[in-house]
Design an enzyme around this catalytic site. Structure first.
Site, short mmCIF file in Angstrom:
data_model
loop_
_atom_site.label_atom_id
_atom_site.label_comp_id
_atom_site.label_asym_id
_atom_site.label_seq_id
_atom_site.Cartn_x
_atom_site.Cartn_y
_atom_site.Cartn_z
N HIS A 131 -9.88 -5.64 -3.85
CA HIS A 131 -8.34 -5.54 -2.64
C HIS A 131 -8.70 -5.55 -1.77
O HIS A 131 -9.36 -5.72 -0.88
CB HIS A 131 -7.77 -4.71 -2.84
CG HIS A 131 -8.36 -3.03 -2.74
ND1 HIS A 131 -9.40 -2.13 -3.36
CD2 HIS A 131 -8.51 -2.42 -1.16
CE1 HIS A 131 -9.80 -1.58 -2.79
NE2 HIS A 131 -8.82 -1.20 -1.14
N GLN A 141 -14.57 2.11 0.45
CA GLN A 141 -14.12 1.76 -0.90
C GLN A 141 -13.56 2.94 -1.46
O GLN A 141 -14.06 3.79 -2.16
CB GLN A 141 -14.61 1.12 -1.58
CG GLN A 141 -13.86 0.42 -2.34
CD GLN A 141 -14.50 -0.35 -3.12
OE1 GLN A 141 -15.94 -1.15 -3.08
NE2 GLN A 141 -13.73 -2.29 -3.68
N HIS A 148 -6.59 -5.78 1.88
CA HIS A 148 -5.34 -4.81 2.58
C HIS A 148 -5.56 -6.12 4.01
O HIS A 148 -6.25 -7.14 4.74
CB HIS A 148 -6.59 -4.35 3.72
CG HIS A 148 -6.67 -3.33 2.56
ND1 HIS A 148 -5.93 -1.79 2.78
CD2 HIS A 148 -7.66 -2.53 2.48
CE1 HIS A 148 -6.34 -0.78 2.13
NE2 HIS A 148 -7.60 -1.49 1.75
N ASP A 198 1.05 -1.06 0.06
CA ASP A 198 0.11 0.09 0.33
C ASP A 198 0.98 1.30 0.11
O ASP A 198 2.23 1.29 1.12
CB ASP A 198 -0.80 -0.17 1.38
CG ASP A 198 -1.65 0.75 0.98
OD1 ASP A 198 -3.24 0.04 0.85
OD2 ASP A 198 -1.69 2.40 0.81
N ILE A 199 0.63 2.14 -0.83
CA ILE A 199 1.43 3.40 -0.86
C ILE A 199 1.24 4.37 0.55
O ILE A 199 2.55 5.20 0.31
CB ILE A 199 0.61 4.19 -2.28
CG1 ILE A 199 1.64 5.25 -2.60
CG2 ILE A 199 -0.65 5.17 -1.97
CD1 ILE A 199 1.95 6.01 -4.23
N ASN A 249 -12.47 -3.65 1.37
CA ASN A 249 -13.62 -2.39 1.98
C ASN A 249 -15.13 -2.74 0.56
O ASN A 249 -14.37 -2.85 0.04
CB ASN A 249 -13.33 -1.65 1.81
CG ASN A 249 -12.83 -1.12 3.21
OD1 ASN A 249 -12.82 -1.11 4.31
ND2 ASN A 249 -11.06 -0.88 3.48
P1 AMP Z 1 -9.71 0.97 -0.18
O1 AMP Z 1 -9.86 2.43 0.35
O2 AMP Z 1 -10.20 0.36 0.51
O3 AMP Z 1 -10.26 1.50 -1.40
O4 AMP Z 1 -8.50 1.15 0.44
C1 AMP Z 1 -7.77 1.97 -0.82
C2 AMP Z 1 -6.24 1.32 -0.66
O5 AMP Z 1 -5.31 2.28 -1.72
C3 AMP Z 1 -5.87 2.44 0.45
O6 AMP Z 1 -5.29 2.58 1.33
C4 AMP Z 1 -4.17 3.38 -0.87
O7 AMP Z 1 -3.83 4.07 0.16
C5 AMP Z 1 -4.29 2.60 -1.46
N1 AMP Z 1 -3.19 2.95 -3.01
C6 AMP Z 1 -3.84 4.53 -3.72
N2 AMP Z 1 -2.48 4.87 -4.47
C7 AMP Z 1 -2.40 3.04 -4.47
C8 AMP Z 1 -0.99 3.30 -5.69
N3 AMP Z 1 -0.86 3.77 -6.60
N4 AMP Z 1 -0.31 1.94 -4.93
C9 AMP Z 1 -0.22 1.82 -3.87
N5 AMP Z 1 -1.62 1.77 -3.28
C10 AMP Z 1 -2.42 2.51 -3.12
#
Ligand code: AMP
Length: 127
Positions: free
Chosen positions: A110, A104, A112, A35-36, A97
């Protein structure tokens, strides 16, 4: 109404190689990367390569091969991180989520995997 998959979402771009990711694991139907914005010492996202919006979409419409591969990918990531309690790890939290109430942000399925410290209460205690 069936799900409409938006192929401009950020994870679709990662799958097409248009933006980079820190890859941890890849199989025929699945990809895992960091995760970024990590919320724990280990924060890994595991995604199917197919165009699925969220878990129930995947569960109802993915092929058996995709579902098997994705489930095994999650296990492989836990092994890779060394967090599986059954093999001496200290455990992890897995979160998927979905939609507005699930908060989400990225509309590509995805999970986590959060680990490396005590992750705390499951949710804020608010009925
Ligand atoms: P969600 O709220 O479950 O949709 O979580 C989306 C997740 O994607 C968040 O934890 C972000 O930090 C992560 N995210 C967004 N952009 C990127 C990216 N380019 N690379 C890795 N993780 C990302």
């Amino acid at each position: 109404m069936e799900y409409q998959y938006d192929d401009q979402n950020i994870f679709a771009k990662i799958l097409r190689g248009e933006i980079p990711c820190k890859k941890l694991y890849e199989s025929e139907h699945s990809l895992a990367f960091s995760d970024i914005a990590p919320k724990a010492p280990h924060h890994v996202l595991v995604i199917p390569k197919g165009p699925y919006v969220c878990y129930d979409h995947f569960a109802r419409t993915a092929t058996d091969a995709e579902i098997l591969d994705y489930t095994r990918a999650i296990g492989a990531v836990c092994d890779e991180l060394g967090v599986a309690p059954g093999t001496g790890g200290n455990g992890y939290r897995m979160i998927a989520n979905a939609g507005n109430d699930g908060v989400q942000e990225v509309p590509h399925l995805h999970v986590h995997i959060l680990a490396g410290r005590n992750i705390g209460p499951m949710v804020l205690m608010r009925p």
